[in-house]
Enzyme design. Sequence first.
Site: not given
Ligand SMILES: O=P(O)(O)O[C@@H]1C[C@H](O)[C@@H](CO)O1
Ligand SMILES: Nc1nc2[nH]cnc2c(=O)[nH]1
Length: 269
Positions: A36, A68, A91, A93-94, A121, A208-209, A232, A244
């Site tokens: 992201s 994305h 992801h 979660y999708e 991210a 989350m990835s 963050n 996000h």
């Molecule tokens: O694809 P990433 O892991 O960089 O994206 C992060 C995880 C979630 O998709 C999103 C949450 O803000 O950012």
């Molecule tokens: N799970 C998770 N994914 C993120 N992606 C960007 N920031 C975060 C966060 O604080 N937690």
Amino acid sequence: MGKLYKDPIGTAQKAAKAIAKITGKDKHDVALVMGSGWISAADALGKPTHEFAVTELPGFPAPTVAGHGGKVRSYKLENKINALVFLGRTHFYEGLGMEPVAHAVRTAVKAGCRTIVLTNACGGINLDYKVGQPVLIKDHISLTAASPLIGADFVDLTDLYSKKLREIVKAEDPSLAEGVYVHWRGPSYETPAEIRMMRTMGADLVGMSTVPEAIAAHALGAQILAISLVTNAAAGVTGEKLNHAEVIAAGKAAADRMGNLLAKVLPKL
Ligand SMILES: O=P(O)(O)O[C@@H]1C[C@H](O)[C@@H](CO)O1
Ligand SMILES: Nc1nc2[nH]cnc2c(=O)[nH]1
């Protein structure tokens, strides 16, 4: 899409063939998956030889998450190596299952890539981390416990995030920290109590990835480099709410630094 995943490796093979046809390159050497807000970091790699929609390839759903892009790029890097860059990912979660999450890296390995670079991210659990800081992932904790592997595929993960590759990157930027990344299914962010639990477990980063992709690619013999961008402070650290848009903005703000780092290290991996 369901029938494509009856044979995930066969579908990855088909997608790899389609990449060879579109790009005219019968082999790519290294692949990047941009997390992201990382898309503009890819621009530091120069002008791609090809760019096309990910949906032109078998087995790729269109990305659904802001930040994305649904594009794939092919680059000829300075030392003639071919790099494949996925501007975005699917992801867990999708809700499409694990196969589409692992499909891009499986496709990259079938296209010839022996090195996979995963970026993301994430939230900073380690209180020494600052927003905008890149961290090399040295190990992970999978809190989803969901694996992309099926069957008696007993893969060793003791050097999943290649120490050799991390040393190469740290030679370029010795200031880089290394940390443990937790895969949280999402899409909700963590509660402050869950972040405290993860810190107690020894985690530094939460996202989350990345984890399913790393496991799937390593199971096919690829070496993995994974870089998190702390976008963050994790839930409960500052008391601020998470969103996000803030994640994307922090990714964009760090894009130049991340792009320069990738451009420097890619040809050396
Ligand atoms: O694809 P990433 O892991 O960089 O994206 C992060 C995880 C979630 O998709 C999103 C949450 O803000 O950012
Ligand atoms: N799970 C998770 N994914 C993120 N992606 C960007 N920031 C975060 C966060 O604080 N937690």
